[in-house]
Scaffold this motif. Structure first.
Motif, PDB file in Angstrom:
ATOM      1  N   VAL A  94     -10.329  -7.535  10.847  1.00 31.02           N
ATOM      2  CA  VAL A  94      -8.711  -8.460  10.160  1.00 31.02           C
ATOM      3  C   VAL A  94      -8.561  -7.476   8.624  1.00 31.02           C
ATOM      4  CG1 VAL A  94     -11.590 -10.339   9.877  1.00 31.02           C
ATOM      5  CG2 VAL A  94     -10.516  -8.708   7.710  1.00 31.02           C
ATOM      6  N   CYS A  95      -8.302  -6.044   9.008  1.00 28.47           N
ATOM      7  CA  CYS A  95      -7.349  -5.767   7.602  1.00 28.47           C
ATOM      8  C   CYS A  95      -5.899  -6.260   8.247  1.00 28.47           C
ATOM      9  CB  CYS A  95      -7.518  -3.993   7.561  1.00 28.47           C
ATOM     10  SG  CYS A  95      -6.603  -3.103   6.153  1.00 28.47           S
ATOM     11  N   PRO A  96      -4.753  -6.523   7.091  1.00 31.42           N
ATOM     12  CA  PRO A  96      -3.763  -6.909   8.182  1.00 31.42           C
ATOM     13  C   PRO A  96      -3.229  -5.671   7.914  1.00 31.42           C
ATOM     14  CG  PRO A  96      -3.603  -8.114   5.653  1.00 31.42           C
ATOM     15  CD  PRO A  96      -5.376  -6.977   6.016  1.00 31.42           C
ATOM     16  N   THR A  97      -3.342  -4.825   7.145  1.00 32.26           N
ATOM     17  CA  THR A  97      -2.379  -3.380   6.564  1.00 32.26           C
ATOM     18  C   THR A  97      -2.724  -1.950   7.457  1.00 32.26           C
ATOM     19  OG1 THR A  97      -3.269  -2.762   4.657  1.00 32.26           O
ATOM     20  CG2 THR A  97      -1.782  -4.425   4.957  1.00 32.26           C
ATOM     21  N   GLY A  98      -4.133  -2.351   8.402  1.00 30.85           N
ATOM     22  CA  GLY A  98      -4.552  -0.982   8.540  1.00 30.85           C
ATOM     23  C   GLY A  98      -5.299  -0.094   7.486  1.00 30.85           C
ATOM     24  N   ALA A  99      -5.415  -0.570   6.495  1.00 26.44           N
ATOM     25  CA  ALA A  99      -5.623   0.154   5.075  1.00 26.44           C
ATOM     26  C   ALA A  99      -7.155   0.495   5.807  1.00 26.44           C
ATOM     27  CB  ALA A  99      -5.494  -0.960   3.581  1.00 26.44           C
ATOM     28  N   LEU A 100      -8.070  -0.431   6.300  1.00 25.11           N
ATOM     29  CA  LEU A 100      -9.004   0.179   7.069  1.00 25.11           C
ATOM     30  C   LEU A 100      -9.230  -0.316   8.488  1.00 25.11           C
ATOM     31  CD1 LEU A 100     -11.434  -2.744   5.348  1.00 25.11           C
ATOM     32  CD2 LEU A 100     -12.129  -0.535   5.317  1.00 25.11           C
ATOM     33  N   SER A 101      -9.106   1.315   8.802  1.00 23.99           N
ATOM     34  CA  SER A 101      -9.561   1.716  10.593  1.00 23.99           C
ATOM     35  C   SER A 101     -10.530   2.025  11.049  1.00 23.99           C
ATOM     36  CB  SER A 101      -7.820   2.373  10.946  1.00 23.99           C
ATOM     37  OG  SER A 101      -8.796   3.727  10.241  1.00 23.99           O
ATOM     38  N   LYS A 115      -2.850   2.056   1.657  1.00 20.51           N
ATOM     39  CA  LYS A 115      -2.384   1.191   2.834  1.00 20.51           C
ATOM     40  C   LYS A 115      -2.512   0.017   1.947  1.00 20.51           C
ATOM     41  CE  LYS A 115      -1.218   3.488   6.723  1.00 20.51           C
ATOM     42  NZ  LYS A 115      -1.772   3.633   7.672  1.00 20.51           N
ATOM     43  N   CYS A 116      -3.108  -0.679   1.330  1.00 21.62           N
ATOM     44  CA  CYS A 116      -3.783  -1.833   1.109  1.00 21.62           C
ATOM     45  C   CYS A 116      -3.337  -2.219  -0.411  1.00 21.62           C
ATOM     46  CB  CYS A 116      -5.458  -0.885   0.162  1.00 21.62           C
ATOM     47  SG  CYS A 116      -6.931  -2.306  -0.401  1.00 21.62           S
ATOM     48  N   ILE A 117      -3.600  -3.848   0.251  1.00 22.04           N
ATOM     49  CA  ILE A 117      -2.147  -4.532  -0.279  1.00 22.04           C
ATOM     50  C   ILE A 117      -3.218  -5.796  -1.721  1.00 22.04           C
ATOM     51  CG2 ILE A 117      -0.868  -4.881   0.935  1.00 22.04           C
ATOM     52  CD1 ILE A 117      -1.349  -7.299   1.768  1.00 22.04           C
ATOM     53  N   ALA A 118      -4.471  -5.001  -1.429  1.00 22.69           N
ATOM     54  CA  ALA A 118      -6.223  -6.071  -2.395  1.00 22.69           C
ATOM     55  C   ALA A 118      -6.041  -7.993  -1.744  1.00 22.69           C
ATOM     56  CB  ALA A 118      -5.651  -5.983  -3.928  1.00 22.69           C
ATOM     57  N   CYS A 119      -5.624  -8.080  -0.114  1.00 22.74           N
ATOM     58  CA  CYS A 119      -6.049  -9.390  -0.038  1.00 22.74           C
ATOM     59  C   CYS A 119      -7.487  -9.739   0.223  1.00 22.74           C
ATOM     60  CB  CYS A 119      -5.108  -9.127   1.408  1.00 22.74           C
ATOM     61  SG  CYS A 119      -6.277  -8.616   2.905  1.00 22.74           S
ATOM     62  N   GLU A 120      -8.434  -9.166   0.009  1.00 25.46           N
ATOM     63  CA  GLU A 120      -9.496  -9.779   0.328  1.00 25.46           C
ATOM     64  C   GLU A 120     -10.280  -9.860   1.364  1.00 25.46           C
ATOM     65  OE1 GLU A 120     -10.697 -11.799  -3.745  1.00 25.46           O
ATOM     66  OE2 GLU A 120      -9.245 -10.517  -4.596  1.00 25.46           O
ATOM     67  N   LEU A 121      -9.747  -9.769   2.374  1.00 22.93           N
ATOM     68  CA  LEU A 121     -10.192 -10.555   3.962  1.00 22.93           C
ATOM     69  C   LEU A 121     -11.208  -8.738   3.945  1.00 22.93           C
ATOM     70  CD1 LEU A 121      -6.524 -11.120   5.491  1.00 22.93           C
ATOM     71  CD2 LEU A 121      -7.797 -12.193   4.924  1.00 22.93           C
ATOM     72  N   CYS A 122     -11.593  -8.499   3.497  1.00 24.58           N
ATOM     73  CA  CYS A 122     -12.402  -7.532   4.407  1.00 24.58           C
ATOM     74  C   CYS A 122     -13.876  -7.580   3.581  1.00 24.58           C
ATOM     75  CB  CYS A 122     -12.545  -6.249   4.058  1.00 24.58           C
ATOM     76  SG  CYS A 122     -11.973  -5.549   2.027  1.00 24.58           S
ATOM     77  N   ILE A 123     -13.946  -8.504   1.824  1.00 21.87           N
ATOM     78  CA  ILE A 123     -14.901  -8.151   1.182  1.00 21.87           C
ATOM     79  C   ILE A 123     -16.010  -9.731   2.153  1.00 21.87           C
ATOM     80  CG2 ILE A 123     -15.766  -9.859  -1.392  1.00 21.87           C
ATOM     81  CD1 ILE A 123     -13.485  -6.943  -1.125  1.00 21.87           C
TER      82      ILE A 123
END
Ligand code: SF4
Ligand code: SF4
Length: 135
Positions: A94-101, A115-123
Protein backbone atom coordinates in the motif's frame (compact mmCIF):
# COMPACT_ATOMS: atom_id res chain seq x y z
CA UNK A 1 19.81 23.02 -5.28
CA UNK A 2 18.70 21.60 -1.93
CA UNK A 3 15.48 19.78 -1.02
CA UNK A 4 13.96 19.10 2.39
CA UNK A 5 10.84 17.26 3.46
CA UNK A 6 9.42 19.05 6.45
CA UNK A 7 6.40 19.38 8.71
CA UNK A 8 5.22 22.98 9.16
CA UNK A 9 3.20 23.40 12.35
CA UNK A 10 1.17 26.61 12.23
CA UNK A 11 0.04 28.18 15.53
CA UNK A 12 -3.54 29.53 15.42
CA UNK A 13 -2.52 33.15 14.78
CA UNK A 14 -0.59 32.16 11.64
CA UNK A 15 -3.16 29.92 9.97
CA UNK A 16 -4.58 32.80 7.90
CA UNK A 17 -1.13 34.15 6.95
CA UNK A 18 0.23 33.53 3.43
CA UNK A 19 3.47 32.03 4.70
CA UNK A 20 3.94 29.51 1.91
CA UNK A 21 3.17 32.21 -0.67
CA UNK A 22 5.87 34.40 0.86
CA UNK A 23 8.36 31.53 0.81
CA UNK A 24 7.67 31.09 -2.90
CA UNK A 25 7.62 34.73 -3.97
CA UNK A 26 10.10 36.34 -1.57
CA UNK A 27 12.55 33.50 -1.06
CA UNK A 28 12.33 31.91 -4.48
CA UNK A 29 11.52 28.47 -3.12
CA UNK A 30 9.51 25.70 -4.74
CA UNK A 31 6.96 24.18 -2.35
CA UNK A 32 5.17 20.92 -2.98
CA UNK A 33 2.44 20.33 -0.41
CA UNK A 34 2.28 16.60 0.28
CA UNK A 35 -0.35 16.71 2.97
CA UNK A 36 -2.35 19.31 4.89
CA UNK A 37 -4.45 19.42 8.01
CA UNK A 38 -5.79 22.86 8.86
CA UNK A 39 -8.46 23.53 11.46
CA UNK A 40 -9.60 27.15 11.95
CA UNK A 41 -8.48 28.63 15.29
CA UNK A 42 -6.37 25.55 16.05
CA UNK A 43 -2.92 24.38 15.02
CA UNK A 44 -2.46 23.53 11.38
CA UNK A 45 0.04 21.13 9.84
CA UNK A 46 1.49 20.99 6.37
CA UNK A 47 3.77 18.24 5.13
CA UNK A 48 5.86 19.87 2.43
CA UNK A 49 8.78 19.29 0.14
CA UNK A 50 10.74 22.53 -0.12
CA UNK A 51 13.49 23.04 -2.67
CA UNK A 52 15.69 25.87 -3.85
CA UNK A 53 19.20 27.24 -3.58
CA UNK A 54 20.67 26.38 -0.21
CA UNK A 55 21.00 30.02 0.88
CA UNK A 56 17.36 30.67 -0.12
CA UNK A 57 16.24 27.57 1.73
CA UNK A 58 18.13 28.58 4.87
CA UNK A 59 16.83 32.16 4.72
CA UNK A 60 13.25 31.10 3.97
CA UNK A 61 13.09 28.59 6.80
CA UNK A 62 14.63 31.13 9.17
CA UNK A 63 11.98 33.66 8.08
CA UNK A 64 9.17 31.13 8.73
CA UNK A 65 10.68 30.12 12.04
CA UNK A 66 10.99 33.75 13.13
CA UNK A 67 7.31 34.24 12.30
CA UNK A 68 6.44 31.49 14.77
CA UNK A 69 6.17 28.33 12.67
CA UNK A 70 7.40 25.16 14.33
CA UNK A 71 9.38 23.35 11.61
CA UNK A 72 10.48 19.73 11.95
CA UNK A 73 11.98 17.17 9.58
CA UNK A 74 9.27 14.86 8.27
CA UNK A 75 11.29 11.80 9.16
CA UNK A 76 10.96 12.64 12.82
CA UNK A 77 7.18 12.05 12.85
CA UNK A 78 6.96 8.69 11.06
CA UNK A 79 8.39 5.74 12.89
CA UNK A 80 8.84 2.08 12.00
CA UNK A 81 9.30 -0.22 14.99
CA UNK A 82 11.50 -3.03 13.72
CA UNK A 83 10.97 -4.94 16.97
CA UNK A 84 7.21 -5.19 16.37
CA UNK A 85 7.45 -5.85 12.63
CA UNK A 86 7.06 -9.50 11.58
CA UNK A 87 7.74 -8.72 7.90
CA UNK A 88 4.25 -9.71 6.77
CA UNK A 89 4.70 -7.16 3.90
CA UNK A 90 1.10 -5.90 4.06
CA UNK A 91 2.33 -2.32 4.29
CA UNK A 92 4.71 -2.64 1.34
CA UNK A 93 1.88 -3.14 -1.12
CA UNK A 94 0.00 0.00 0.00
CA UNK A 95 2.97 2.35 0.41
CA UNK A 96 2.79 4.70 -2.61
CA UNK A 97 6.40 5.82 -2.56
CA UNK A 98 8.38 2.67 -1.83
CA UNK A 99 9.35 3.96 1.61
CA UNK A 100 8.34 0.55 2.92
CA UNK A 101 9.79 -2.21 0.81
CA UNK A 102 10.67 -5.87 0.96
CA UNK A 103 13.77 -7.62 -0.33
CA UNK A 104 12.44 -10.72 -2.05
CA UNK A 105 15.56 -12.83 -1.53
CA UNK A 106 15.35 -12.82 2.26
CA UNK A 107 11.85 -11.25 2.74
CA UNK A 108 13.30 -8.50 4.91
CA UNK A 109 11.16 -5.36 5.25
CA UNK A 110 12.84 -1.98 5.47
CA UNK A 111 11.74 1.62 5.91
CA UNK A 112 13.34 4.58 4.11
CA UNK A 113 12.49 7.82 5.91
CA UNK A 114 13.54 9.95 2.97
CA UNK A 115 10.88 8.46 0.69
CA UNK A 116 8.01 8.70 3.20
CA UNK A 117 5.33 11.36 2.57
CA UNK A 118 3.37 10.62 5.76
CA UNK A 119 0.24 9.53 3.85
CA UNK A 120 -0.70 7.18 6.74
CA UNK A 121 -1.81 4.34 4.43
CA UNK A 122 0.46 1.90 6.22
CA UNK A 123 -1.02 2.59 9.67
CA UNK A 124 -4.35 0.71 9.42
CA UNK A 125 -2.95 -2.24 7.47
CA UNK A 126 -0.25 -3.12 9.99
CA UNK A 127 -1.64 -5.78 12.35
CA UNK A 128 1.15 -5.22 14.89
CA UNK A 129 1.12 -1.40 15.13
CA UNK A 130 4.70 -1.31 13.93
CA UNK A 131 4.11 1.93 12.01
CA UNK A 132 3.41 5.04 14.05
CA UNK A 133 2.84 8.64 13.00
CA UNK A 134 2.93 11.15 15.79
CA UNK A 135 1.01 14.01 14.24
S1 SF4 B 1 3.16 6.91 5.73
FE1 SF4 B 1 2.71 6.48 3.54
S2 SF4 B 1 4.62 6.92 2.45
FE2 SF4 B 1 5.13 6.74 4.66
S3 SF4 B 1 5.71 4.61 4.93
FE3 SF4 B 1 3.52 4.73 5.39
S4 SF4 B 1 2.47 4.25 3.44
FE4 SF4 B 1 4.63 4.74 2.96
S1 SF4 C 1 2.42 -4.34 7.97
FE1 SF4 C 1 3.48 -4.02 9.95
S2 SF4 C 1 4.22 -6.07 10.55
FE2 SF4 C 1 3.70 -6.14 8.35
S3 SF4 C 1 5.64 -5.67 7.31
FE3 SF4 C 1 4.56 -3.73 7.53
S4 SF4 C 1 5.33 -2.85 9.46
FE4 SF4 C 1 5.91 -5.02 9.44
Amino acid sequence: MATKRLVFNFPPHLIDQPVTYQLITEHNLKINILRARITPREWGRLVVEVSGKKQNLDAGLQFASDLGLDIKPLAQDVQWDAEKCIACTACCSVCPTGALSVTRQDMQVSFDHDKCIACELCIPVCPYEAMQIEF
